[in-house]
Design a protein around this motif. Sequence first.
Motif, mmCIF file in Angstrom:
data_model
loop_
_atom_site.group_PDB
_atom_site.id
_atom_site.type_symbol
_atom_site.label_atom_id
_atom_site.label_comp_id
_atom_site.label_asym_id
_atom_site.label_seq_id
_atom_site.Cartn_x
_atom_site.Cartn_y
_atom_site.Cartn_z
ATOM 1 N N LEU A 260 0.809 -1.207 0.000
ATOM 2 C CA LEU A 260 0.000 0.000 0.000
ATOM 3 C C LEU A 260 0.844 1.259 0.000
ATOM 4 O O LEU A 260 0.350 2.341 -0.221
ATOM 5 C CB LEU A 260 -0.901 0.034 1.248
ATOM 6 C CG LEU A 260 -2.296 -0.523 1.057
ATOM 7 C CD1 LEU A 260 -3.058 -0.420 2.350
ATOM 8 C CD2 LEU A 260 -3.027 0.200 -0.037
ATOM 9 N N TRP B 217 -9.681 -0.745 7.842
ATOM 10 C CA TRP B 217 -8.719 0.347 7.719
ATOM 11 C C TRP B 217 -8.775 1.331 8.876
ATOM 12 O O TRP B 217 -8.189 2.414 8.785
ATOM 13 C CB TRP B 217 -8.931 1.086 6.389
ATOM 14 C CG TRP B 217 -8.655 0.208 5.217
ATOM 15 C CD1 TRP B 217 -9.543 -0.246 4.296
ATOM 16 C CD2 TRP B 217 -7.396 -0.356 4.854
ATOM 17 N NE1 TRP B 217 -8.931 -1.054 3.379
ATOM 18 C CE2 TRP B 217 -7.609 -1.134 3.709
ATOM 19 C CE3 TRP B 217 -6.112 -0.273 5.402
ATOM 20 C CZ2 TRP B 217 -6.582 -1.833 3.090
ATOM 21 C CZ3 TRP B 217 -5.087 -0.965 4.788
ATOM 22 C CH2 TRP B 217 -5.329 -1.726 3.634
ATOM 23 N N PHE C 25 -7.902 5.664 3.339
ATOM 24 C CA PHE C 25 -7.283 4.379 3.004
ATOM 25 C C PHE C 25 -8.140 3.606 2.004
ATOM 26 O O PHE C 25 -7.625 2.977 1.075
ATOM 27 C CB PHE C 25 -7.047 3.550 4.266
ATOM 28 C CG PHE C 25 -5.859 3.998 5.066
ATOM 29 C CD1 PHE C 25 -4.606 3.430 4.859
ATOM 30 C CD2 PHE C 25 -5.978 5.007 6.012
ATOM 31 C CE1 PHE C 25 -3.500 3.852 5.581
ATOM 32 C CE2 PHE C 25 -4.882 5.432 6.738
ATOM 33 C CZ PHE C 25 -3.639 4.860 6.529
ATOM 34 N N GLU D 75 -6.858 2.543 -1.624
ATOM 35 C CA GLU D 75 -6.797 1.118 -1.940
ATOM 36 C C GLU D 75 -7.544 0.812 -3.233
ATOM 37 O O GLU D 75 -7.067 0.045 -4.083
ATOM 38 C CB GLU D 75 -7.372 0.297 -0.785
ATOM 39 C CG GLU D 75 -7.515 -1.189 -1.056
ATOM 40 C CD GLU D 75 -6.193 -1.926 -1.138
ATOM 41 O OE1 GLU D 75 -6.230 -3.165 -1.286
ATOM 42 O OE2 GLU D 75 -5.120 -1.289 -1.065
ATOM 43 N N ASP E 103 -5.665 2.644 -6.310
ATOM 44 C CA ASP E 103 -4.358 2.035 -6.543
ATOM 45 C C ASP E 103 -4.491 0.623 -7.102
ATOM 46 O O ASP E 103 -3.670 0.198 -7.925
ATOM 47 C CB ASP E 103 -3.556 2.018 -5.239
ATOM 48 C CG ASP E 103 -2.121 1.590 -5.445
ATOM 49 O OD1 ASP E 103 -1.350 2.365 -6.055
ATOM 50 O OD2 ASP E 103 -1.767 0.470 -5.026
ATOM 51 N N SER E 104 -5.511 -0.107 -6.668
ATOM 52 C CA SER E 104 -5.686 -1.471 -7.187
ATOM 53 C C SER E 104 -6.015 -1.454 -8.670
ATOM 54 O O SER E 104 -5.618 -2.362 -9.415
ATOM 55 C CB SER E 104 -6.789 -2.200 -6.399
ATOM 56 O OG SER E 104 -8.072 -1.654 -6.672
ATOM 57 N N PRO F 154 -7.630 -5.833 -4.777
ATOM 58 C CA PRO F 154 -7.775 -5.011 -3.571
ATOM 59 C C PRO F 154 -7.872 -5.889 -2.336
ATOM 60 O O PRO F 154 -8.228 -7.071 -2.417
ATOM 61 C CB PRO F 154 -9.074 -4.251 -3.821
ATOM 62 C CG PRO F 154 -9.853 -5.125 -4.742
ATOM 63 C CD PRO F 154 -8.836 -5.801 -5.619
ATOM 64 N N GLU F 155 -7.555 -5.322 -1.191
ATOM 65 C CA GLU F 155 -7.535 -6.123 0.035
ATOM 66 C C GLU F 155 -8.897 -6.738 0.335
ATOM 67 O O GLU F 155 -9.000 -7.901 0.697
ATOM 68 C CB GLU F 155 -7.059 -5.284 1.219
ATOM 69 C CG GLU F 155 -6.967 -6.093 2.493
ATOM 70 C CD GLU F 155 -5.939 -5.568 3.468
ATOM 71 O OE1 GLU F 155 -5.991 -5.991 4.627
ATOM 72 O OE2 GLU F 155 -5.105 -4.750 3.079
#
Length: 400
Positions: free
Chosen positions: A23, A155, A350, A354, A357-358, A365-366
């Motif tokens: 991350l 998060w 966050f 996330e 950015d994914s 993603p998480e």
Amino acid sequence: MNRRKFMQSAVIGATAMTVAPRLAFSQSKLTKNKVRIGIIGGRFGAGFHFHDHPDCIVEAVSDLIPERLQKLKTVYKCDKSYPSLEKLIKDPKIDAVFIATGAPDHARHVIASLKAGKHVLCAVPAAMTLEECDDILNEVKRTGLTYMMAETSVWRQSMISVKKFYKEGAFGNIMSYAAQYNHPGLESLYIENGKKTWRYGLPPMLYPTHCTGFVVGLTKERLTEVTCIGWGDNDPVLRDNQYNNPFWNESALFKTNKGLSFHMEVNWKGALRSAERGEWHGDAMSVVMSHGAGSNTVLVKAGEKIVKDEGGFNVKANTVEQFTIPKWWETDMLPESLRYNSGHEGSHTFITHEFIDSIINDRTPEVDIYQALAMTAPGIVAHQSAIKGGELLKIPSFDK
């Protein structure tokens, strides 16, 4: 079974990389492309920060209610708007959507957006029935598009710290878990403009992810069995709602695939402290999250010092110490433009990063579809158990 059938204080800057290195913001990873996103839902949807992300442009916003639509336009400084999700997802400029609509609409809205070729970030829960869980999963698999659930518990700043402890092995052997989501006073949202909203009579366990996220989001364990008891007081809300739900509060005991117990409560009514909190119990250390305003998160560490207890017996004394939660949002876990506090204990920036950015880096993603359903489905089955008087029920798996 067929699915349908069924750190006291941390050196923050450097430590951020050890918690979730994938991350950490790295300019070299980014492309020149930007994700053009559409935001649907002017209540929860207005609490995020896509306009501040360096790789995102808020292309358009939408809400059925004019006042909320205007709020979205103001927050995101976006003049382009649509009167509905159905119209917004036809916009060819939009790459992704954030669905912050009412919970009963999530499955339908997610599937429509995926069919329209959009990556999806969706508010919780993922679905309201096991059939909807299956339908969303199938559409994500079919399209190959990114799906992420915006679960805040994963998060929270305290949860990021718990992730660090877990990675370091500080708990020793985890023995059990507990979580509470108390939100008394929601009745004020049950009626709007003289009409019942989706929250009117909502079964507590159909909104489970603020608790299940504390387990599934940490260890990726799966909840496999549940017995659940509900409490109601024959209030008119419980006698006449679209869910045929007779309960204000529900308390469940889950078994994980590692054979551990997880005690979970979701409560809508009563003399309760508002809370979204978890506990992780280990044989070396436990973390007990704050119960809300006026209390602190504490660490309980196994002790060796022999003392006499109140019964006069010699026992090993555990130590209890207050834990100062680091401000992870100040670290390079986030791009510089997002390093500020945000909603739900800092989780909103966050979640924003996330998701974007994914997509930019073409990674999972998480809280992907599998994690999302592992957090959602157990609550659906738990409510079924409560309706059946606490019957022990199996929870189906939606994993690959």
